[in-house]
Write a protein that holds these residues in place. Structure first.
Motif, mmCIF file in Angstrom:
data_model
loop_
_atom_site.group_PDB
_atom_site.id
_atom_site.type_symbol
_atom_site.label_atom_id
_atom_site.label_comp_id
_atom_site.label_asym_id
_atom_site.label_seq_id
_atom_site.Cartn_x
_atom_site.Cartn_y
_atom_site.Cartn_z
ATOM 1 N N PRO A 183 0.790 -5.907 9.763
ATOM 2 C CA PRO A 183 -0.029 -5.264 9.174
ATOM 3 C C PRO A 183 -0.314 -3.896 9.086
ATOM 4 N N ARG A 218 3.281 -2.044 8.898
ATOM 5 C CA ARG A 218 4.288 -2.549 7.149
ATOM 6 C C ARG A 218 4.347 -1.153 6.257
ATOM 7 N N SER A 219 3.102 -0.738 6.464
ATOM 8 C CA SER A 219 3.456 0.754 5.675
ATOM 9 C C SER A 219 4.239 1.772 6.296
ATOM 10 N N ARG A 220 4.541 1.843 7.190
ATOM 11 C CA ARG A 220 5.434 2.886 8.166
ATOM 12 C C ARG A 220 6.418 2.638 8.461
ATOM 13 N N THR A 275 9.578 0.996 6.871
ATOM 14 C CA THR A 275 10.735 0.406 6.004
ATOM 15 C C THR A 275 12.659 -0.274 5.842
ATOM 16 N N GLU A 289 16.568 -6.014 4.697
ATOM 17 C CA GLU A 289 15.664 -7.182 4.231
ATOM 18 C C GLU A 289 16.113 -8.262 3.512
#
Length: 111
Positions: free
Chosen positions: A30, A33-35, A37, A43
């Motif tokens: 968590p 996750r935003s850092r 990509t 994916e």
């Protein structure tokens, strides 16, 4: 002292280190996750690899026992579970149905 014998303190320390490591890995998801990509292709590849890994685990567990084949009853039970899961039957019913099919086949003498 026998290397196979460990003190209780060593065991507790090892458990705490493993617990902290596990917690750290679970927390990293968590938080990062935003850092992080990934490209869409990466994916999709990771999603596909997770499915392949799970399928290979199921196949290995369903088809083998020890160093040989598992017989017929277990793979049939796993196949029943797969069909029921695909049909979105509740998990408990899937597990019970697979176990029941396997048990009935074994009671009938099918290995």
């Amino acid at each position: 002292m026998n290397p196979a014998m460990h003190s209780p303190v060593t065991l507790v320390v090892a458990m705490l280190v493993l617990a902290a490591g596990t917690y750290g890995f679970r927390l990293a998801g968590p938080l990062l996750r935003s850092r992080l990509t990934f490209p869409p292709r990466a994916e999709r590849l990771m999603e596909t690899s997770a499915v392949v890994l799970l399928a290979s685990l199921v196949a290995t567990t369903a088809l083998t026992q020890g160093h040989g084949a598992a017989g017929v009853a277990r793979p049939v039970g796993v196949a029943v579970a797969g069909v029921l899961a695909w049909r979105k039957v509740p998990f408990l019913a899937v597990v019970l149905a697979a176990a029941a099919v396997t048990a009935v086949l074994r009671l009938l003498g099918v290995e």
